[in-house]
Design a protein around this motif. Structure first.
Motif, short mmCIF file in Angstrom:
data_model
loop_
_atom_site.label_atom_id
_atom_site.label_comp_id
_atom_site.label_asym_id
_atom_site.label_seq_id
_atom_site.Cartn_x
_atom_site.Cartn_y
_atom_site.Cartn_z
N MET A 134 12.39 -9.19 -2.87
CA MET A 134 11.83 -7.90 -2.86
C MET A 134 10.16 -8.08 -2.67
N LEU A 135 9.79 -9.00 -3.63
CA LEU A 135 8.38 -9.15 -3.49
C LEU A 135 7.93 -10.23 -2.76
N ARG A 136 6.95 -10.27 -1.85
CA ARG A 136 6.46 -11.26 -0.87
C ARG A 136 5.17 -11.43 -1.06
N GLY A 137 4.71 -12.79 -1.14
CA GLY A 137 3.40 -12.71 -1.89
C GLY A 137 2.93 -12.38 -3.01
N LYS A 138 1.52 -11.69 -2.99
CA LYS A 138 1.26 -11.27 -4.45
C LYS A 138 1.33 -9.75 -4.46
N GLN A 139 1.64 -9.01 -3.60
CA GLN A 139 1.30 -7.37 -3.52
C GLN A 139 2.32 -6.76 -2.63
N THR A 140 3.22 -7.43 -1.91
CA THR A 140 3.88 -6.61 -0.86
C THR A 140 5.24 -6.33 -1.24
N TRP A 141 5.75 -5.37 -1.37
CA TRP A 141 7.29 -4.97 -1.49
C TRP A 141 7.82 -5.04 -0.19
N TRP A 142 9.12 -6.03 -0.04
CA TRP A 142 9.71 -5.94 1.30
C TRP A 142 10.88 -5.32 1.04
N PHE A 143 11.30 -4.35 1.68
CA PHE A 143 12.46 -3.28 1.63
C PHE A 143 13.59 -4.01 2.29
N ASP A 144 14.48 -4.74 1.96
CA ASP A 144 15.51 -5.33 2.59
C ASP A 144 16.73 -4.50 3.10
N GLN A 145 16.78 -3.28 2.34
CA GLN A 145 17.77 -2.44 2.55
C GLN A 145 17.34 -1.43 3.57
N ARG A 146 16.17 -1.47 4.15
CA ARG A 146 15.57 -0.57 5.21
C ARG A 146 15.82 0.66 4.98
N PRO A 147 15.12 1.37 4.02
CA PRO A 147 15.19 2.69 3.96
C PRO A 147 14.64 3.44 5.05
N VAL A 148 15.20 4.55 5.27
CA VAL A 148 14.91 5.47 6.48
C VAL A 148 14.26 6.80 6.29
N ILE A 149 13.17 7.10 7.02
CA ILE A 149 12.65 8.54 6.85
C ILE A 149 13.42 9.35 7.60
N ILE A 150 14.37 9.87 6.85
CA ILE A 150 15.42 11.00 7.93
C ILE A 150 14.62 12.32 8.19
N SER A 151 13.56 12.64 7.84
CA SER A 151 12.84 13.86 8.18
C SER A 151 11.59 13.83 7.77
N SER A 152 10.47 14.59 8.36
CA SER A 152 9.26 14.76 8.00
C SER A 152 8.91 16.12 8.40
N ALA A 153 7.53 16.69 7.75
CA ALA A 153 7.15 17.97 7.93
C ALA A 153 5.63 17.96 7.91
N THR A 154 5.04 18.91 8.42
CA THR A 154 3.30 18.94 8.32
C THR A 154 3.07 20.27 8.37
N VAL A 155 2.09 20.73 7.55
CA VAL A 155 1.67 22.33 7.61
C VAL A 155 0.11 21.97 7.42
N VAL A 156 -0.60 22.54 8.31
CA VAL A 156 -1.91 22.49 8.27
C VAL A 156 -2.82 23.76 8.42
N GLY A 157 -3.92 23.90 8.23
CA GLY A 157 -4.77 24.90 8.49
C GLY A 157 -5.50 25.18 9.77
N PRO A 158 -6.37 26.17 10.04
CA PRO A 158 -6.90 26.63 11.42
C PRO A 158 -7.78 25.25 11.92
N ASP A 159 -8.31 24.69 11.37
CA ASP A 159 -9.22 23.73 11.75
C ASP A 159 -8.28 22.64 12.55
N GLU A 160 -7.32 22.28 11.63
CA GLU A 160 -6.46 20.97 12.14
C GLU A 160 -5.71 21.61 13.45
N GLY A 161 -5.32 22.96 13.49
CA GLY A 161 -4.86 23.44 14.55
C GLY A 161 -5.58 23.53 15.71
N GLU A 162 -6.89 23.29 15.46
CA GLU A 162 -7.74 23.22 16.72
C GLU A 162 -8.07 21.96 17.21
N GLY A 163 -7.29 20.82 16.48
CA GLY A 163 -7.76 19.51 16.88
C GLY A 163 -6.67 18.99 17.70
#
Length: 338
Positions: free
Chosen positions: A1-30
């Protein structure tokens, strides 16, 4: 699990099954507007306070992420999140609505990757089936707390950054369709004595360099192993400093595309955002809205997101303290990458 000094290695490969973002007007003009799930046309979002508006951003992002994942709140086992408000009230109050066991975290603007790393660790260890990670910021809440209220109309120097109004949330699970979280390098505090709250990029840049260097040492990887490496919100000042420091240390960043979320979320040349974007929502909406979509399409095979945070408070600033900073890096791989 721990590699080197500060890195967690995820051997079971967790998955981001969904994501969502909500923003304001300035970001909507970007330039990334098309990649966000919901754009509010007004900063107040028909709420009675800026703080309630910020909380609404997070609640909406969380609801959309759960809906996309086809996971209801009863199935959700943990929620990990934080923000920039005193006692992380946006997340704590939103967690009351979400109703899942709650781990509140504070990494300032690095909170997006801190919460994703912890959520992935929970899933990878078998301690949770569905874990939600989220964060948020609002321009008017953050400016009021750390600098001057927006209504005050104070002028800002060119080194200042513009707090992103936005929230991002992801659902992490042990399997499913979506980008894979490979590993996370947990940063340590770096403080080079900068005291100016209007120059966050310069304060945070050394922390980003420290975490990136540690990541390469811990994993044995090089910049060329990533199609894209982005810092969280160093913006134009801090990103230039980080680039120079990495070059000085012999890290071949020219072998990859090296960007910054604070420079991606806005059109810095056209929008009045000073040096670029910042805030907990900055790396969250860019990563969860734009970059994950590129990973899903196979346009990117593997990315490294190094979110940066300035751990000051109004109290520490008023007492003349310098600004301790931190950065957390998470490597994410496309599901189309073999």
């Amino acid at each position: 699990m721990l590699r080197g000094k500060q890195t967690w290695w995820f051997d079971q490969r967790p998955v981001i099954i969904s994501s969502a973002t909500v923003v304001g007007p300035d970001e909507g003009e970007g330039p990334l507007a098309a990649d966000f799930d919901l754009v509010h046309p007004e900063l107040d979002m028909q709420q009675k306070s800026w703080e309630k508006a910020e909380r609404l951003l997070l609640e909406q992002a969380s609801d959309i992420a759960l809906e996309k994942a086809k996971v209801n709140k009863q199935q959700l086992q943990f929620y990990v999140g934080g923000d920039l408000m005193n006692q992380i009230i946006s997340n704590s109050f939103a967690a009351r609505t979400i109703g899942a066991p709650y781990l509140g975290v504070f990494g300032a603007c690095s909170t997006s990757m801190e919460s994703l790393a912890i959520a992935s660790l929970i899933v990878n260890s078998g301690s949770g089936q569905y874990v939600l990670a989220g964060t948020c910021s609002h321009n008017c809440t953050v400016e009021k707390q750390f600098r001057y209220p927006t209504e005050y109309g104070s002028q800002k120097p060119p080194t200042a950054q513009y707090t992103v109004t936005g929230a991002g949330a992801v659902v992490v699970a042990p399997e499913g369709e979506g980008p894979v979280v490979q590993c996370a390098t947990i940063g340590k505090i770096v403080d080079l004595g900068i005291t100016d709250p209007f120059n966050m990029g310069a304060a945070m840049a050394p922390a980003a360099v420290d975490t990136l260097t540690t990541h390469f040492n811990d994993t044995g990887r090089q910049p060329k192993d990533y199609d894209l490496i982005v810092t969280g919100d160093l913006a134009s000042v801090g990103h230039a400093i980080a680039t120079d420091l990495l070059a000085r240390d012999g890290i071949p960043m020219q072998d990859t595309v090296f960007g910054d979320c604070g420079l991606m979320v806005y059109d810095v040349a056209k929008q009045k955002v000073q040096a670029g974007g910042s805030g907990c929502g900055c790396s969250a909406v860019v990563t969860y809205g734009h970059l994950l979509k590129r990973l899903m399409k196979g346009e990117l095979k593997r990315i490294l997101v190094c979110a940066t945070g300035a751990l000051l408070s109004p109290l520490s600033y008023q007492q003349g303290e310098s600004i301790p900073c931190i950065a957390h890096a998470v490597a994410i791989e496309s599901p189309l990458h073999n």
